[in-house]
Design a protein around this motif. Sequence first.
Motif, PDB file in Angstrom:
ATOM      1  N   LEU A  57      -0.260  24.456  61.457  1.00 37.08           N
ATOM      2  CA  LEU A  57      -0.968  23.271  60.971  1.00 37.08           C
ATOM      3  C   LEU A  57       0.012  22.165  60.591  1.00 37.08           C
ATOM      4  CD1 LEU A  57      -3.789  24.936  58.871  1.00 37.08           C
ATOM      5  CD2 LEU A  57      -4.026  23.770  61.071  1.00 37.08           C
ATOM      6  N   ALA A  58       1.150  22.538  60.021  1.00 40.73           N
ATOM      7  CA  ALA A  58       2.170  21.543  59.673  1.00 40.73           C
ATOM      8  C   ALA A  58       2.728  20.878  60.920  1.00 40.73           C
ATOM      9  CB  ALA A  58       3.287  22.200  58.875  1.00 40.73           C
ATOM     10  N   GLU A  59       2.931  21.664  61.972  1.00 38.74           N
ATOM     11  CA  GLU A  59       3.430  21.115  63.236  1.00 38.74           C
ATOM     12  C   GLU A  59       2.412  20.139  63.838  1.00 38.74           C
ATOM     13  OE1 GLU A  59       5.846  22.882  67.035  1.00 38.74           O
ATOM     14  OE2 GLU A  59       4.204  24.088  66.247  1.00 38.74           O
ATOM     15  N   ILE A  60       1.155  20.507  63.817  1.00 38.19           N
ATOM     16  CA  ILE A  60       0.098  19.627  64.327  1.00 38.19           C
ATOM     17  C   ILE A  60       0.035  18.355  63.488  1.00 38.19           C
ATOM     18  CG2 ILE A  60      -2.408  19.377  64.628  1.00 38.19           C
ATOM     19  CD1 ILE A  60      -2.453  22.436  65.243  1.00 38.19           C
ATOM     20  N   ARG A  97       4.204  24.017  53.933  1.00 41.35           N
ATOM     21  CA  ARG A  97       4.673  23.246  55.090  1.00 41.35           C
ATOM     22  C   ARG A  97       3.684  22.130  55.433  1.00 41.35           C
ATOM     23  NH1 ARG A  97       6.146  28.666  56.869  1.00 41.35           N
ATOM     24  NH2 ARG A  97       8.411  28.820  56.916  1.00 41.35           N
ATOM     25  N   LEU A  98       2.400  22.424  55.359  1.00 44.09           N
ATOM     26  CA  LEU A  98       1.392  21.397  55.625  1.00 44.09           C
ATOM     27  C   LEU A  98       1.481  20.287  54.591  1.00 44.09           C
ATOM     28  CD1 LEU A  98      -0.988  20.303  57.244  1.00 44.09           C
ATOM     29  CD2 LEU A  98      -2.497  21.793  55.902  1.00 44.09           C
ATOM     30  N   PHE A 129       3.842  21.529  41.387  1.00 44.63           N
ATOM     31  CA  PHE A 129       5.149  20.959  41.653  1.00 44.63           C
ATOM     32  C   PHE A 129       6.284  21.672  40.923  1.00 44.63           C
ATOM     33  CE2 PHE A 129       2.307  17.559  42.935  1.00 44.63           C
ATOM     34  CZ  PHE A 129       2.831  17.260  44.175  1.00 44.63           C
ATOM     35  N   SER A 130       6.018  22.245  39.775  1.00 44.95           N
ATOM     36  CA  SER A 130       7.085  22.891  39.025  1.00 44.95           C
ATOM     37  C   SER A 130       7.214  24.372  39.348  1.00 44.95           C
ATOM     38  CB  SER A 130       6.862  22.731  37.521  1.00 44.95           C
ATOM     39  OG  SER A 130       6.891  21.377  37.173  1.00 44.95           O
ATOM     40  N   ASP A 131       6.114  25.026  39.651  1.00 51.62           N
ATOM     41  CA  ASP A 131       6.162  26.463  39.859  1.00 51.62           C
ATOM     42  C   ASP A 131       5.996  26.839  41.330  1.00 51.62           C
ATOM     43  OD1 ASP A 131       6.370  26.685  37.104  1.00 51.62           O
ATOM     44  OD2 ASP A 131       4.226  26.986  36.821  1.00 51.62           O
ATOM     45  N   ASP A 132       4.851  26.498  41.904  1.00 58.68           N
ATOM     46  CA  ASP A 132       4.522  26.961  43.251  1.00 58.68           C
ATOM     47  C   ASP A 132       5.442  26.384  44.324  1.00 58.68           C
ATOM     48  OD1 ASP A 132       2.494  28.399  42.135  1.00 58.68           O
ATOM     49  OD2 ASP A 132       0.885  27.095  42.843  1.00 58.68           O
ATOM     50  N   LEU A 133       5.696  25.091  44.284  1.00 59.07           N
ATOM     51  CA  LEU A 133       6.434  24.459  45.377  1.00 59.07           C
ATOM     52  C   LEU A 133       7.921  24.310  45.114  1.00 59.07           C
ATOM     53  CD1 LEU A 133       3.857  21.786  46.522  1.00 59.07           C
ATOM     54  CD2 LEU A 133       4.421  23.948  47.611  1.00 59.07           C
ATOM     55  N   GLU A 134       8.334  24.317  43.869  1.00 61.18           N
ATOM     56  CA  GLU A 134       9.758  24.152  43.587  1.00 61.18           C
ATOM     57  C   GLU A 134      10.577  25.257  44.245  1.00 61.18           C
ATOM     58  OE1 GLU A 134      12.260  24.255  39.614  1.00 61.18           O
ATOM     59  OE2 GLU A 134      10.984  22.473  39.783  1.00 61.18           O
ATOM     60  N   ARG A 135      10.047  26.455  44.246  1.00 66.32           N
ATOM     61  CA  ARG A 135      10.757  27.573  44.874  1.00 66.32           C
ATOM     62  C   ARG A 135      10.722  27.484  46.389  1.00 66.32           C
ATOM     63  NH1 ARG A 135       7.687  31.583  41.001  1.00 66.32           N
ATOM     64  NH2 ARG A 135       6.048  30.398  41.965  1.00 66.32           N
ATOM     65  N   HIS A 136       9.762  26.779  46.947  1.00 63.74           N
ATOM     66  CA  HIS A 136       9.569  26.755  48.391  1.00 63.74           C
ATOM     67  C   HIS A 136       9.821  25.383  49.003  1.00 63.74           C
ATOM     68  CE1 HIS A 136       7.884  30.758  48.155  1.00 63.74           C
ATOM     69  NE2 HIS A 136       7.111  30.355  47.173  1.00 63.74           N
ATOM     70  N   PRO A 139       7.326  18.849  48.347  1.00 64.76           N
ATOM     71  CA  PRO A 139       6.973  17.830  49.338  1.00 64.76           C
ATOM     72  C   PRO A 139       7.453  16.425  48.960  1.00 64.76           C
ATOM     73  CG  PRO A 139       5.063  19.172  48.830  1.00 64.76           C
ATOM     74  CD  PRO A 139       6.141  19.562  47.869  1.00 64.76           C
ATOM     75  N   LEU A 140       7.625  16.172  47.678  1.00 63.14           N
ATOM     76  CA  LEU A 140       8.126  14.858  47.268  1.00 63.14           C
ATOM     77  C   LEU A 140       9.515  14.587  47.841  1.00 63.14           C
ATOM     78  CD1 LEU A 140       6.977  14.638  43.544  1.00 63.14           C
ATOM     79  CD2 LEU A 140       6.021  13.447  45.514  1.00 63.14           C
TER      80      LEU A 140
END
Length: 190
Positions: A57-60, A97-98, A129-136, A139-140
């Motif tokens: 989905l991110a690629e699309i 990624r999306l 933004f602090s927990d879920d995505l910071e490790r992965h 997007p900012l």
Amino acid sequence: EGGIDVAIETLRMRFHGRNNESPTCSDNLIAAAQDVLLLMYACDEARRSPRDRDYVLAEIASICLNRKDGVPVATHVGQQLAKAIMEGRIYAFDYRRLLSSLAQAQPRVFLDVILGGNTLDEYQRKRIFSDDLERHGNPLNQIPDDELLSWCEQDAIVRYPLVASAITAFTTNDGTATIAGPGGTGLMGI
């Protein structure tokens, strides 16, 4: 049955290996890809779907949303993701990624809908933004500094604190800490 999965798989094969520098796709193919993203299966099915769904989905999204006619589709996708996160049907890292592709293709939409939207409360925004995505990967980091600052300037009292609470201030690479700017560039090595 399974029509959306077949459409996503077909688009994956057509878009595989393409990027913004690749030859352009036909308007019909882009429109079909945008329709697939608009009709994307319910977000909570992510846990039962193959793990590469986020990648596909991110690629699309990276190919079909970075156009002027991609704004309404990006807005809809962002709203659906924010709603599913708010309702606890998915975690932000299910679609990291999306979310990054959305931020890169349509930074203003991402900022308006995901970061500045009223769908998420302060706790959910912090958790994303602090927990879920910071490790992965936040997007900012995909949004250029000038775009981020311009967005903040439109409502400085509200938006600067939002960005400050969500941005990744430090990144590490091979044991070296770097102060990172909003666009992901290292401003100063430590």
